[in-house]
Design a protein around this motif. Sequence first.
Motif, PDB file in Angstrom:
ATOM      1  N   THR A 153       0.806  -1.220   0.000  1.00 46.84           N
ATOM      2  CA  THR A 153       0.000   0.000   0.000  1.00 46.84           C
ATOM      3  C   THR A 153       0.840   1.271   0.000  1.00 46.84           C
ATOM      4  O   THR A 153       0.319   2.344  -0.294  1.00 46.84           O
ATOM      5  CB  THR A 153      -0.934   0.020   1.217  1.00 46.84           C
ATOM      6  OG1 THR A 153      -0.153  -0.079   2.420  1.00 46.84           O
ATOM      7  CG2 THR A 153      -1.900  -1.163   1.157  1.00 46.84           C
ATOM      8  N   THR A 173       5.142  -0.879   2.998  1.00 46.17           N
ATOM      9  CA  THR A 173       4.090  -1.063   3.995  1.00 46.17           C
ATOM     10  C   THR A 173       2.867  -1.707   3.355  1.00 46.17           C
ATOM     11  O   THR A 173       2.644  -1.590   2.150  1.00 46.17           O
ATOM     12  CB  THR A 173       3.687   0.278   4.626  1.00 46.17           C
ATOM     13  OG1 THR A 173       3.266   1.189   3.591  1.00 46.17           O
ATOM     14  CG2 THR A 173       4.845   0.892   5.380  1.00 46.17           C
ATOM     15  N   GLY A 174       2.087  -2.405   4.197  1.00 49.24           N
ATOM     16  CA  GLY A 174       0.816  -2.985   3.735  1.00 49.24           C
ATOM     17  C   GLY A 174       0.981  -4.157   2.787  1.00 49.24           C
ATOM     18  O   GLY A 174       0.184  -4.330   1.861  1.00 49.24           O
TER      19      GLY A 174
END
Length: 302
Positions: A153, A173-174
């Motif tokens: 993300t 991230t994500g």
Amino acid sequence: LSGTLNALSPNSSGLLGFTLPSMAVGEHVITLTATDDGDLQATDSITLNVVEQNLPPTMPTVEITPGAPRTTDDLRCLVLVASTDPESSPAMTLNYRWLVDGVPAGVADDDLPASETARGEDWTCQVWGNDGTQDGPTGEDTVTIGNTTPSITGVTLTPAAAYETSTLTCTPTGWTDADNDTPGTVYAWTNNGNPVIGATGATLTGLYFDRGDVVQCEATPTDGVTPGSPLLSASITILNSAPSDPTLLLNPSPTADDTDPLVCQAAASTDADGDAVSYLIEWFIDVVHAPGWDGVTVIPAG
């Protein structure tokens, strides 16, 4: 029930045979009349009871959709050509069976939820008709569950205030993957918009950038099978690095007579950016700034 069946002559041996394409359901009396050259006749009869033939339903044509599924896709078994019963039995039904890697999966519906599947499995849908008495031939289709690409993300690049002495770190991230594969990331770096050759790790040192350069990193999620979509971090501009503290020498030291000139020497100051280093000299007498002597390296005696 059917009238004259055949009026052909027998062969030289007196034998006569023929085939009927069909006969109506019911009782039939078959009578054979033989006539010789003198018009003399002889007859014989037999009784047949023709019953209705129960033919099995026809084989359906089926297709699984989607044709290239992933673990996030529900599967549906579509009947493209229906199974029909030649006798139009009102008890006609369709039956479904799903198999995974050739083994019955215990699902007897036209839909298969995605939660039942996993990457690499072969799923087969079998469909057949039943007229209440017997099964017809089975139609089937098979698909292989493909790999689901991972995703991220965002990407962060730290520290936000970076110098040539800094080590930059690229952090995705994500990270998600429907196949629950082990997370992996492929990194790439740019400096002033140009690829940084040889920089493929999550960190980048000052060997690859200088003051004023604009650095950015790219992270691509991968599950070891298929890479996902890459994302770029925000860019960071490399700031100016301050010179290191110089080494000061004051002669004579630690004491001096009023007949001694005072000499201030500064050395060994370095700059990470490679800039030329100059020195600003300030003098203090009894801890009080003496600006009149600033900038000189020697105060004369007296």
